[in-house]
Design a protein around this motif. Structure first.
Motif, PDB file in Angstrom:
ATOM      1  N   PRO A  25       0.818  -1.215   0.000  1.00 23.59           N
ATOM      2  CA  PRO A  25       0.000   0.000   0.000  1.00 23.59           C
ATOM      3  C   PRO A  25       0.849   1.261   0.000  1.00 23.59           C
ATOM      4  CG  PRO A  25      -0.879  -1.591   1.541  1.00 23.59           C
ATOM      5  CD  PRO A  25       0.433  -2.147   1.071  1.00 23.59           C
ATOM      6  N   GLU A  26       0.566   2.154  -0.924  1.00 20.71           N
ATOM      7  CA  GLU A  26       1.224   3.446  -1.039  1.00 20.71           C
ATOM      8  C   GLU A  26       2.724   3.333  -1.318  1.00 20.71           C
ATOM      9  OE1 GLU A  26       0.283   5.774   2.375  1.00 20.71           O
ATOM     10  OE2 GLU A  26      -1.868   5.632   2.058  1.00 20.71           O
ATOM     11  N   LYS A  27       3.126   2.235  -1.923  1.00 17.28           N
ATOM     12  CA  LYS A  27       4.525   2.056  -2.293  1.00 17.28           C
ATOM     13  C   LYS A  27       4.637   1.683  -3.761  1.00 17.28           C
ATOM     14  CE  LYS A  27       6.481   0.837   2.198  1.00 17.28           C
ATOM     15  NZ  LYS A  27       7.313  -0.148   2.946  1.00 17.28           N
ATOM     16  N   GLU A  28       5.844   1.808  -4.283  1.00 16.38           N
ATOM     17  CA  GLU A  28       6.099   1.455  -5.662  1.00 16.38           C
ATOM     18  C   GLU A  28       6.157  -0.068  -5.819  1.00 16.38           C
ATOM     19  OE1 GLU A  28       5.954   5.175  -6.951  1.00 16.38           O
ATOM     20  OE2 GLU A  28       6.625   3.578  -8.305  1.00 16.38           O
ATOM     21  N   ARG A  29       5.937  -0.514  -7.041  1.00 15.31           N
ATOM     22  CA  ARG A  29       6.095  -1.935  -7.341  1.00 15.31           C
ATOM     23  C   ARG A  29       7.535  -2.338  -7.062  1.00 15.31           C
ATOM     24  NH1 ARG A  29       3.971  -3.635 -13.059  1.00 15.31           N
ATOM     25  NH2 ARG A  29       4.944  -1.609 -13.441  1.00 15.31           N
ATOM     26  N   GLU A  30       7.695  -3.517  -6.499  1.00 18.90           N
ATOM     27  CA  GLU A  30       9.008  -3.961  -6.045  1.00 18.90           C
ATOM     28  C   GLU A  30       9.295  -5.365  -6.568  1.00 18.90           C
ATOM     29  OE1 GLU A  30      11.211  -4.595  -1.694  1.00 18.90           O
ATOM     30  OE2 GLU A  30       9.046  -4.843  -1.885  1.00 18.90           O
ATOM     31  N   PHE A  31      10.499  -5.550  -7.041  1.00 19.79           N
ATOM     32  CA  PHE A  31      10.931  -6.865  -7.482  1.00 19.79           C
ATOM     33  C   PHE A  31      11.078  -7.796  -6.281  1.00 19.79           C
ATOM     34  CE2 PHE A  31      13.068 -10.088  -9.788  1.00 19.79           C
ATOM     35  CZ  PHE A  31      14.227 -10.446  -9.097  1.00 19.79           C
ATOM     36  N   VAL A  32      10.612  -9.033  -6.434  1.00 19.42           N
ATOM     37  CA  VAL A  32      10.748 -10.039  -5.387  1.00 19.42           C
ATOM     38  C   VAL A  32      11.765 -11.106  -5.801  1.00 19.42           C
ATOM     39  CG1 VAL A  32       9.571 -11.840  -4.069  1.00 19.42           C
ATOM     40  CG2 VAL A  32       8.394  -9.689  -4.575  1.00 19.42           C
ATOM     41  N   GLY A  33      11.561 -11.694  -6.958  1.00 21.02           N
ATOM     42  CA  GLY A  33      12.474 -12.724  -7.421  1.00 21.02           C
ATOM     43  C   GLY A  33      12.154 -13.158  -8.836  1.00 21.02           C
ATOM     44  N   ALA A  34      13.061 -13.904  -9.442  1.00 23.34           N
ATOM     45  CA  ALA A  34      12.861 -14.358 -10.814  1.00 23.34           C
ATOM     46  C   ALA A  34      13.572 -15.691 -11.026  1.00 23.34           C
ATOM     47  CB  ALA A  34      13.385 -13.317 -11.808  1.00 23.34           C
ATOM     48  N   ILE A  35      13.105 -16.392 -12.038  1.00 26.19           N
ATOM     49  CA  ILE A  35      13.726 -17.645 -12.440  1.00 26.19           C
ATOM     50  C   ILE A  35      13.917 -17.610 -13.941  1.00 26.19           C
ATOM     51  CG2 ILE A  35      11.462 -18.806 -12.620  1.00 26.19           C
ATOM     52  CD1 ILE A  35      12.891 -21.389 -11.661  1.00 26.19           C
ATOM     53  N   THR A  36      15.070 -18.037 -14.420  1.00 28.19           N
ATOM     54  CA  THR A  36      15.345 -17.980 -15.851  1.00 28.19           C
ATOM     55  C   THR A  36      14.532 -19.023 -16.600  1.00 28.19           C
ATOM     56  OG1 THR A  36      17.220 -19.469 -15.532  1.00 28.19           O
ATOM     57  CG2 THR A  36      17.667 -17.093 -15.511  1.00 28.19           C
ATOM     58  N   TRP A  37      14.514 -18.898 -17.917  1.00 27.88           N
ATOM     59  CA  TRP A  37      13.705 -19.813 -18.724  1.00 27.88           C
ATOM     60  C   TRP A  37      14.156 -21.263 -18.547  1.00 27.88           C
ATOM     61  CZ3 TRP A  37      15.599 -23.136 -22.411  1.00 27.88           C
ATOM     62  CH2 TRP A  37      16.927 -22.918 -22.804  1.00 27.88           C
ATOM     63  N   SER A  38      15.437 -21.454 -18.340  1.00 22.98           N
ATOM     64  CA  SER A  38      15.957 -22.811 -18.180  1.00 22.98           C
ATOM     65  C   SER A  38      15.693 -23.356 -16.784  1.00 22.98           C
ATOM     66  CB  SER A  38      17.456 -22.826 -18.457  1.00 22.98           C
ATOM     67  OG  SER A  38      18.142 -22.098 -17.452  1.00 22.98           O
ATOM     68  N   GLY A  39      15.377 -22.444 -15.869  1.00 23.94           N
ATOM     69  CA  GLY A  39      15.208 -22.864 -14.477  1.00 23.94           C
ATOM     70  C   GLY A  39      16.528 -23.032 -13.757  1.00 23.94           C
ATOM     71  N   GLY A  40      17.615 -22.724 -14.461  1.00 23.65           N
ATOM     72  CA  GLY A  40      18.925 -22.955 -13.879  1.00 23.65           C
ATOM     73  C   GLY A  40      19.377 -21.886 -12.903  1.00 23.65           C
ATOM     74  N   SER A  41      18.756 -20.732 -12.979  1.00 27.14           N
ATOM     75  CA  SER A  41      19.160 -19.635 -12.094  1.00 27.14           C
ATOM     76  C   SER A  41      17.943 -18.937 -11.510  1.00 27.14           C
ATOM     77  CB  SER A  41      19.984 -18.601 -12.871  1.00 27.14           C
ATOM     78  OG  SER A  41      21.181 -19.158 -13.353  1.00 27.14           O
ATOM     79  N   THR A  42      18.098 -18.529 -10.271  1.00 29.66           N
ATOM     80  CA  THR A  42      17.075 -17.726  -9.611  1.00 29.66           C
ATOM     81  C   THR A  42      17.739 -16.489  -9.022  1.00 29.66           C
ATOM     82  OG1 THR A  42      17.357 -19.057  -7.602  1.00 29.66           O
ATOM     83  CG2 THR A  42      15.527 -19.644  -9.057  1.00 29.66           C
ATOM     84  N   PHE A  43      16.953 -15.444  -8.904  1.00 33.49           N
ATOM     85  CA  PHE A  43      17.446 -14.174  -8.385  1.00 33.49           C
ATOM     86  C   PHE A  43      16.418 -13.644  -7.393  1.00 33.49           C
ATOM     87  CE2 PHE A  43      20.601 -14.215 -11.662  1.00 33.49           C
ATOM     88  CZ  PHE A  43      19.972 -14.715 -12.782  1.00 33.49           C
ATOM     89  N   TYR A  44      16.900 -13.007  -6.349  1.00 33.78           N
ATOM     90  CA  TYR A  44      15.999 -12.514  -5.317  1.00 33.78           C
ATOM     91  C   TYR A  44      16.388 -11.115  -4.866  1.00 33.78           C
ATOM     92  CZ  TYR A  44      14.781 -17.452  -4.978  1.00 33.78           C
ATOM     93  OH  TYR A  44      14.374 -18.729  -5.281  1.00 33.78           O
ATOM     94  N   ALA A  45      15.392 -10.382  -4.449  1.00 34.82           N
ATOM     95  CA  ALA A  45      15.639  -9.103  -3.800  1.00 34.82           C
ATOM     96  C   ALA A  45      16.283  -9.384  -2.441  1.00 34.82           C
ATOM     97  CB  ALA A  45      14.337  -8.342  -3.614  1.00 34.82           C
ATOM     98  N   ASP A  46      17.113  -8.473  -2.008  1.00 36.21           N
ATOM     99  CA  ASP A  46      17.799  -8.657  -0.721  1.00 36.21           C
ATOM    100  C   ASP A  46      16.800  -8.818   0.424  1.00 36.21           C
ATOM    101  OD1 ASP A  46      20.587  -6.402  -1.450  1.00 36.21           O
ATOM    102  OD2 ASP A  46      20.275  -8.524  -1.914  1.00 36.21           O
TER     103      ASP A  46
END
Length: 127
Positions: free
Chosen positions: A40-61
Motif C-alpha cells: 500500500p502506497e509504495k512502488e512496485r518492487e521486485f521479489v524474485g525471478a527464475i530464468t527460462w531454463s530454471g537454472g538460475s534464480t534471483f531474489y531481492a535482498d
C-alpha cells in the motif's frame, strides 16, 4: 499468454504461504518468470525471478533466504514459497513472464522487461 496467480491470504508473522501462478498459452519452461509486489502506497518492487531454463534464480535482498521460486513444467505453474513472513511482506503479489534472455540477474529485476502479467494475489501478514 495468460497468468493466473492465487494462494494469497492472511497469515501471522513468522508463518508461510505458497503462491502459485498458472500459465496458459505458453510453456513456463520457455519463458523467464518473475514475482513482484506492491505494498500500500509504495512502488512496485521486485521479489524474485527464475530464468527460462530454471537454472538460475534471483531474489531481492529483502526476501533472500526466506522466499524461494520454483516451477513445475508439467503443471505449467510457477511458485513462490514464502517463509518467515513479516509485516513488511504485506502486499499484492504479481507474477510475470518474459521471453527475454539476459546473462545478468540485474535485468530480471526490471519490471519493464516482462511482457505478460497476472492479476495479483493479496498477502496480508498480521503482527
Amino acid at each position: 499468454v495468460q497468468l493466473q496467480a492465487y494462494g494469497g491470504g492472511l497469515v501471522q508473522a513468522g508463518g508461510s504461504l505458497r503462491l502459485s501462478c498458472v500459465c496458459s498459452g505458453r510453456t513456463v519452461s520457455t519463458y523467464a518468470s518473475g514475482w513482484f509486489r506492491r505494498a500500500p502506497e509504495k512502488e512496485r518492487e521486485f521479489v524474485g525471478a527464475i530464468t527460462w531454463s530454471g537454472g538460475s534464480t534471483f531474489y531481492a535482498d529483502s526476501v533472500k533466504g526466506r522466499f524461494t521460486i520454483s516451477r513445475d513444467s508439467a503443471k505449467n505453474t510457477i511458485y513462490l514459497q514464502m517463509n518467515g513472513l513479516n509485516s513488511e511482506d504485506t502486499a499484492v503479489y504479481y507474477c510475470a513472464t518474459t521471453p527475454a534472455i539476459y546473462s545478468s540477474g540485474d535485468y530480471y529485476s526490471r519490471h519493464r522487461i516482462y511482457m505478460y502479467w497476472g492479476q495479483g494475489t493479496e498477502v496480508t501478514v498480521s503482527s
